[in-house]
Design a protein around this motif. Structure first.
Motif, PDB file in Angstrom:
ATOM      1  N   ARG A 112       0.816  -1.219   0.000  1.00  0.00           N
ATOM      2  CA  ARG A 112       0.000   0.000   0.000  1.00  0.00           C
ATOM      3  C   ARG A 112       0.845   1.263   0.000  1.00  0.00           C
ATOM      4  N   GLY A 113       2.115   1.123  -0.387  1.00  0.00           N
ATOM      5  CA  GLY A 113       2.965   2.288  -0.591  1.00  0.00           C
ATOM      6  C   GLY A 113       3.682   2.806   0.632  1.00  0.00           C
ATOM      7  N   PHE A 114       3.646   2.063   1.729  1.00  0.00           N
ATOM      8  CA  PHE A 114       4.345   2.463   2.945  1.00  0.00           C
ATOM      9  C   PHE A 114       5.741   1.849   2.997  1.00  0.00           C
ATOM     10  N   ASN A 115       6.654   2.537   3.645  1.00  0.00           N
ATOM     11  CA  ASN A 115       7.881   1.929   4.139  1.00  0.00           C
ATOM     12  C   ASN A 115       7.616   1.440   5.561  1.00  0.00           C
ATOM     13  N   ALA A 116       8.569   0.702   6.130  1.00  0.00           N
ATOM     14  CA  ALA A 116       8.252   0.064   7.410  1.00  0.00           C
ATOM     15  C   ALA A 116       9.477  -0.088   8.296  1.00  0.00           C
ATOM     16  N   ILE A 117       9.188  -0.170   9.596  1.00  0.00           N
ATOM     17  CA  ILE A 117      10.168  -0.622  10.579  1.00  0.00           C
ATOM     18  C   ILE A 117       9.560  -1.819  11.312  1.00  0.00           C
ATOM     19  N   ILE A 118      10.307  -2.915  11.345  1.00  0.00           N
ATOM     20  CA  ILE A 118       9.957  -4.034  12.214  1.00  0.00           C
ATOM     21  C   ILE A 118      11.076  -4.159  13.234  1.00  0.00           C
ATOM     22  N   TYR A 119      10.711  -4.474  14.465  1.00  0.00           N
ATOM     23  CA  TYR A 119      11.728  -4.516  15.515  1.00  0.00           C
ATOM     24  C   TYR A 119      11.381  -5.580  16.537  1.00  0.00           C
ATOM     25  N   ASP A 120      12.377  -5.985  17.308  1.00  0.00           N
ATOM     26  CA  ASP A 120      12.188  -6.963  18.382  1.00  0.00           C
ATOM     27  C   ASP A 120      11.972  -6.235  19.699  1.00  0.00           C
ATOM     28  N   LYS A 157     -12.642   6.088  14.807  1.00  0.00           N
ATOM     29  CA  LYS A 157     -12.367   4.699  15.155  1.00  0.00           C
ATOM     30  C   LYS A 157     -13.151   3.776  14.233  1.00  0.00           C
ATOM     31  N   MET A 158     -12.663   2.543  14.111  1.00  0.00           N
ATOM     32  CA  MET A 158     -13.367   1.483  13.402  1.00  0.00           C
ATOM     33  C   MET A 158     -13.164   0.186  14.168  1.00  0.00           C
ATOM     34  N   LEU A 159     -14.076  -0.751  13.966  1.00  0.00           N
ATOM     35  CA  LEU A 159     -14.002  -2.055  14.623  1.00  0.00           C
ATOM     36  C   LEU A 159     -14.234  -3.150  13.600  1.00  0.00           C
ATOM     37  N   TYR A 160     -13.337  -4.150  13.602  1.00  0.00           N
ATOM     38  CA  TYR A 160     -13.499  -5.329  12.744  1.00  0.00           C
ATOM     39  C   TYR A 160     -13.358  -6.573  13.605  1.00  0.00           C
ATOM     40  N   GLU A 200      -8.313 -11.744   3.140  1.00  0.00           N
ATOM     41  CA  GLU A 200      -8.961 -10.801   2.222  1.00  0.00           C
ATOM     42  C   GLU A 200      -9.804  -9.781   2.975  1.00  0.00           C
ATOM     43  N   ASP A 201     -10.541 -10.233   3.969  1.00  0.00           N
ATOM     44  CA  ASP A 201     -11.326  -9.297   4.776  1.00  0.00           C
ATOM     45  C   ASP A 201     -10.408  -8.346   5.551  1.00  0.00           C
ATOM     46  N   TYR A 202      -9.301  -8.872   6.026  1.00  0.00           N
ATOM     47  CA  TYR A 202      -8.345  -8.044   6.773  1.00  0.00           C
ATOM     48  C   TYR A 202      -7.815  -6.930   5.878  1.00  0.00           C
ATOM     49  N   ARG A 203      -7.428  -7.281   4.661  1.00  0.00           N
ATOM     50  CA  ARG A 203      -6.936  -6.276   3.706  1.00  0.00           C
ATOM     51  C   ARG A 203      -8.024  -5.250   3.386  1.00  0.00           C
ATOM     52  N   ARG A 204      -9.244  -5.747   3.192  1.00  0.00           N
ATOM     53  CA  ARG A 204     -10.353  -4.843   2.857  1.00  0.00           C
ATOM     54  C   ARG A 204     -10.588  -3.825   3.972  1.00  0.00           C
ATOM     55  N   VAL A 205     -10.573  -4.289   5.204  1.00  0.00           N
ATOM     56  CA  VAL A 205     -10.819  -3.395   6.332  1.00  0.00           C
ATOM     57  C   VAL A 205      -9.690  -2.377   6.476  1.00  0.00           C
ATOM     58  N   ILE A 206      -8.457  -2.830   6.272  1.00  0.00           N
ATOM     59  CA  ILE A 206      -7.316  -1.898   6.306  1.00  0.00           C
ATOM     60  C   ILE A 206      -7.506  -0.812   5.248  1.00  0.00           C
ATOM     61  N   ASP A 207      -7.886  -1.238   4.034  1.00  0.00           N
ATOM     62  CA  ASP A 207      -8.087  -0.268   2.952  1.00  0.00           C
ATOM     63  C   ASP A 207      -9.204   0.725   3.290  1.00  0.00           C
ATOM     64  N   GLU A 208     -10.296   0.235   3.860  1.00  0.00           N
ATOM     65  CA  GLU A 208     -11.403   1.119   4.231  1.00  0.00           C
ATOM     66  C   GLU A 208     -10.968   2.116   5.301  1.00  0.00           C
ATOM     67  N   PHE A 209     -10.205   1.634   6.262  1.00  0.00           N
ATOM     68  CA  PHE A 209      -9.729   2.497   7.342  1.00  0.00           C
ATOM     69  C   PHE A 209      -8.796   3.571   6.809  1.00  0.00           C
ATOM     70  N   LEU A 210      -7.828   3.170   5.979  1.00  0.00           N
ATOM     71  CA  LEU A 210      -6.883   4.143   5.427  1.00  0.00           C
ATOM     72  C   LEU A 210      -7.585   5.143   4.524  1.00  0.00           C
ATOM     73  N   GLN A 265      -5.962  10.321  17.738  1.00  0.00           N
ATOM     74  CA  GLN A 265      -5.857   9.887  16.350  1.00  0.00           C
ATOM     75  C   GLN A 265      -6.702   8.636  16.102  1.00  0.00           C
ATOM     76  N   PRO A 266      -7.009   8.336  14.837  1.00  0.00           N
ATOM     77  CA  PRO A 266      -7.877   7.190  14.517  1.00  0.00           C
ATOM     78  C   PRO A 266      -7.255   5.850  14.936  1.00  0.00           C
ATOM     79  N   ILE A 267      -8.119   4.969  15.415  1.00  0.00           N
ATOM     80  CA  ILE A 267      -7.707   3.606  15.765  1.00  0.00           C
ATOM     81  C   ILE A 267      -8.629   2.617  15.073  1.00  0.00           C
ATOM     82  N   LEU A 268      -8.026   1.634  14.414  1.00  0.00           N
ATOM     83  CA  LEU A 268      -8.755   0.474  13.909  1.00  0.00           C
ATOM     84  C   LEU A 268      -8.547  -0.671  14.894  1.00  0.00           C
ATOM     85  N   PHE A 269      -9.624  -1.132  15.494  1.00  0.00           N
ATOM     86  CA  PHE A 269      -9.580  -2.249  16.433  1.00  0.00           C
ATOM     87  C   PHE A 269      -9.945  -3.535  15.691  1.00  0.00           C
ATOM     88  N   ILE A 270      -9.133  -4.577  15.901  1.00  0.00           N
ATOM     89  CA  ILE A 270      -9.343  -5.861  15.238  1.00  0.00           C
ATOM     90  C   ILE A 270      -9.294  -6.968  16.292  1.00  0.00           C
TER      91      ILE A 270
END
Length: 303
Positions: free
Chosen positions: A107-115, A267-270, A286-296, A238-243
């Motif tokens: 979706r065009g983002f860069n990222a940081i993953i960390y431990d 806020k949104m809830l899935y 697929e539903d997870y991706r759809r909800v992320i897209d709707e939230f963004l 700020q907006p929060i998507l709860f899953i």
């Protein structure tokens, strides 16, 4: 009299030992074998080592305010000021974050993953279920903003303990991200531990939790009562998507519903139909991706 004192002493010793054992289980919670995490993610198709190797990335070491290194990967395939930080769950490592990272890279983002502390390659001797981890997350965010400048658009995705950590960070009146995605967080550590004690060990938490809390204060300088995302959720503007997965019986979905209800503003809830704890994406991709897209689409257009 001596027998009564001896019985009282033995009772105290047993109770204190039980509390000490319980805090050990918290502080040194058994982690998953890191090789098995890699094997699991590869076999499920969520981690492709060859594809991962081709991504433009660099290893980063960030200083924790508690004196140990936080090991991270900065992944930047896009010429973009949009970034997401992925905060993994307890017993996992940043390898588990790759599936979420890939979702945002697409979706065009860069990222940081960390431990997290005491996980993967990062330092730290104990786990605190978000209390100390939230300050480490702040260190990662501060490093990224210093590195990339203050104009970046930043999201944070957290899973399980990582989601609780993220909410605790935002609730410190930091609110340093533009959006948050909280996947299966607990709302309150005391309530979560009480539930697990009754469910897994058939124990009454009324005595053990206060005792363990007292011992934890002595050993780790914080209280179980401090680890309560629901007590600070109203600080996050700020907006929060709860899953959450509806069938999660480790952290109950009612905890996410409570957080969602108490959160003010955007806020949104899935609630995912399939899967148990931390399986919402794995079992409902697929539903997870759809909800992320709707939230963004709904909340990021104003950022």
């Amino acid at each position: 009299m001596k027998k009564a004192l001896r019985a009282l002493f033995l009772s105290f010793l047993f109770t204190f030992s039980l509390g000490f054992y319980f805090t050990n289980r918290l502080m040194y919670m058994k982690k998953k074998d890191e090789r098995l995490i890699v094997k699991r993610e590869k076999e499920a198709g969520r981690f492709d080592p060859e594809r991962f190797e081709l991504l433009p990335k660099r290893e980063v070491t960030i200083d924790s305010p508690f004196g140990y290194p936080i090991k991270a990967l900065l992944v930047e395939p896009h010429d973009s000021n949009r970034y997401v930080i992925i905060s993994h769950g307890v017993t996992e490592t940043k390898i588990n974050s790759i599936k979420y990272m890939n979702l945002f890279l697409e979706r065009g983002f860069n990222a940081i993953i960390y431990d997290h502390r005491r996980h993967g390659e990062s330092g730290g001797k104990t786990t605190s279920f978000g209390h100390y981890e939230k300050f480490d997350l702040k260190a990662v965010i501060d490093w990224l903003k210093k590195e990339k400048g203050p104009t970046l658009t930043l999201g944070i995705h957290g899973e399980s303990m990582g989601a609780a950590t993220m909410l605790l960070y935002g609730g410190m009146l930091e609110d340093g991200a533009d959006f948050y995605i909280a996947d299966c967080p607990f709302s309150d550590l005391k309530e979560q531990l009480s539930y697990q004690l009754k469910k897994e060990y058939k124990m009454v938490p009324a005595l053990l939790i206060p005792l363990a809390d007292f011992i934890l204060r002595l050993r780790e300088k914080y209280s179980i009562m401090h680890v309560s995302p629901i007590s600070v959720i109203e600080n996050i503007k700020q907006p929060i998507l709860f899953i959450h997965s509806e069938n999660d019986d480790f952290i109950l979905p009612s905890m996410t519903r409570e957080l969602y209800e108490k959160k003010q503003g955007s806020k949104m809830l899935y609630l995912a139909v399939n899967g148990r704890h931390a399986q919402s994406f794995n079992e409902n991709p697929e539903d997870y991706r759809r909800v992320i897209d709707e939230f963004l689409a709904k909340y990021l257009e104003n950022v």
